[in-house]
Design a protein around this motif. Sequence first.
Motif, PDB file in Angstrom:
ATOM      1  N   TYR A 115       0.830  -1.207   0.000  1.00  0.00           N
ATOM      2  CA  TYR A 115       0.000   0.000   0.000  1.00  0.00           C
ATOM      3  C   TYR A 115       0.864   1.256   0.000  1.00  0.00           C
ATOM      4  N   ASP A 116       1.897   1.276   0.824  1.00  0.00           N
ATOM      5  CA  ASP A 116       2.765   2.456   0.899  1.00  0.00           C
ATOM      6  C   ASP A 116       3.438   2.738  -0.444  1.00  0.00           C
ATOM      7  N   GLY A 149      -6.787 -11.583  -9.703  1.00  0.00           N
ATOM      8  CA  GLY A 149      -7.650 -11.306  -8.564  1.00  0.00           C
ATOM      9  C   GLY A 149      -6.934 -10.447  -7.549  1.00  0.00           C
ATOM     10  N   GLY A 150      -7.673  -9.660  -6.793  1.00  0.00           N
ATOM     11  CA  GLY A 150      -7.069  -8.768  -5.818  1.00  0.00           C
ATOM     12  C   GLY A 150      -7.501  -9.088  -4.396  1.00  0.00           C
ATOM     13  N   GLY A 166       1.918   4.682  -9.765  1.00  0.00           N
ATOM     14  CA  GLY A 166       2.800   3.862 -10.579  1.00  0.00           C
ATOM     15  C   GLY A 166       2.247   3.588 -11.953  1.00  0.00           C
ATOM     16  N   GLY A 167       1.204   4.303 -12.385  1.00  0.00           N
ATOM     17  CA  GLY A 167       0.676   4.114 -13.718  1.00  0.00           C
ATOM     18  C   GLY A 167      -0.184   2.880 -13.866  1.00  0.00           C
ATOM     19  N   MET A 168      -0.681   2.302 -12.768  1.00  0.00           N
ATOM     20  CA  MET A 168      -1.494   1.098 -12.865  1.00  0.00           C
ATOM     21  C   MET A 168      -2.844   1.436 -13.477  1.00  0.00           C
ATOM     22  N   PHE A 222      -3.989  -0.418  -6.375  1.00  0.00           N
ATOM     23  CA  PHE A 222      -3.041  -1.436  -6.820  1.00  0.00           C
ATOM     24  C   PHE A 222      -3.172  -2.698  -5.974  1.00  0.00           C
ATOM     25  N   LEU A 223      -3.319  -2.516  -4.657  1.00  0.00           N
ATOM     26  CA  LEU A 223      -3.469  -3.645  -3.760  1.00  0.00           C
ATOM     27  C   LEU A 223      -4.773  -4.391  -4.018  1.00  0.00           C
ATOM     28  N   LEU A 224      -5.855  -3.646  -4.229  1.00  0.00           N
ATOM     29  CA  LEU A 224      -7.158  -4.268  -4.468  1.00  0.00           C
ATOM     30  C   LEU A 224      -7.184  -5.078  -5.751  1.00  0.00           C
ATOM     31  N   ARG A 225      -6.371  -4.691  -6.721  1.00  0.00           N
ATOM     32  CA  ARG A 225      -6.362  -5.397  -8.003  1.00  0.00           C
ATOM     33  C   ARG A 225      -5.374  -6.559  -8.022  1.00  0.00           C
ATOM     34  N   GLY A 226      -4.798  -6.846  -6.876  1.00  0.00           N
ATOM     35  CA  GLY A 226      -3.951  -8.035  -6.800  1.00  0.00           C
ATOM     36  C   GLY A 226      -2.516  -7.803  -7.151  1.00  0.00           C
TER      37      GLY A 226
END
Length: 370
Positions: free
Chosen positions: A67-68, A128-129, A93-95, A74-78
Amino acid sequence: MVAETKLYDSLLVKPEATQDEIKKAYRKAALKWHPDKNKDNPNASEKFKEVSQAYEILSDPEKRKTYDQYGLEFLLRGGTEAPPPGAGGAGPGGMPFDSGGFSGGFPGMMGGGGGGRSFHFSTNGGSGGFSFSNPENIFSEFLRGGGAGMGDEDDIFASFGGGGMGGKPGGFRRSSQFRDSNGGGRVRQPTPEVTTVERPLPLSLEELFKGVHKKMKIKRKTFDKATNKRTDQDRILEMDIKPGLKAGSKIKFKEVGDQEEGGTQDLHFIITEKEHPIFKRDNDDIRAVVELDLKEALTGWKRTIATIDGKQVGLSGLGPTQSGFEERFPGLGMPKSKKPTERGDFVVQIKVKFPTNLTPAQKATLKEIL
């Protein structure tokens, strides 16, 4: 520098906060916004969900690190590693992110209404996230880990306005589903896990000395398998506290807590000792302090002091008496819980009070005498 601070802001902590600071902040926020304490506040449930979900990520070092570095989306999307350079989208980060509709908790979290998307945690780093647990389950695990000492000795669950034992019946369980390791659509439900709930039981030194019979009123949730309905139920628990029990001792009740299809919670009361104005317990001994002024300490003194069971004992000194001197009275301390006919000692320590100032004449006189 972190990618975003929304989870930290929810708990009112800084990004560099320690795990202990995060835990304390969550305890304060969860108790403030718990729905059982805010029945007339429709916004409390969402706030409780928000702080619980923030805690679930920030209390996990690996999730917090991700997360940091890359943010919540980004974390939710795995995401498990750095996003590829030049990837488009609105995330850190451009995700690349879609604009799905969500309800409840933080933007992008599992929602409870139409149009919400569910994300699932994939152990192999697939598409999956991470998905959040039920807020009540997060709070239940927090309490089970000793995160909160709530309530008083008469109604130990009063902190929630009679809202039950804390957490969902059946104890802490992950509410999210898990995809199989090949990324297929098959899911498996976690097996219900019945847990033990621990609550503090504050007792006075006199109660621990004499022993006491306690009645505790609790509220528990029961589950009817036939109707799939849950109801609140009052219950009175009675317990005998043996003389001499120490802080940290547990009084255990089996299957008296919240109930669900997985079973019924056990409840353990953990004895804590209230501060006494005169005595201090030291294992099986009881300690007390007698203060003397400098004149008494130098020339002699005499005192009578009462023990915890009211017996008067005399002690004296011809002087000089050093500060820190102790006199021990065997067999006048706490009962030994495993040997009820035996007791520890009563220990009296002398504390000498020195004057805060002296006149020049007094100093001169003392120099002559000493």
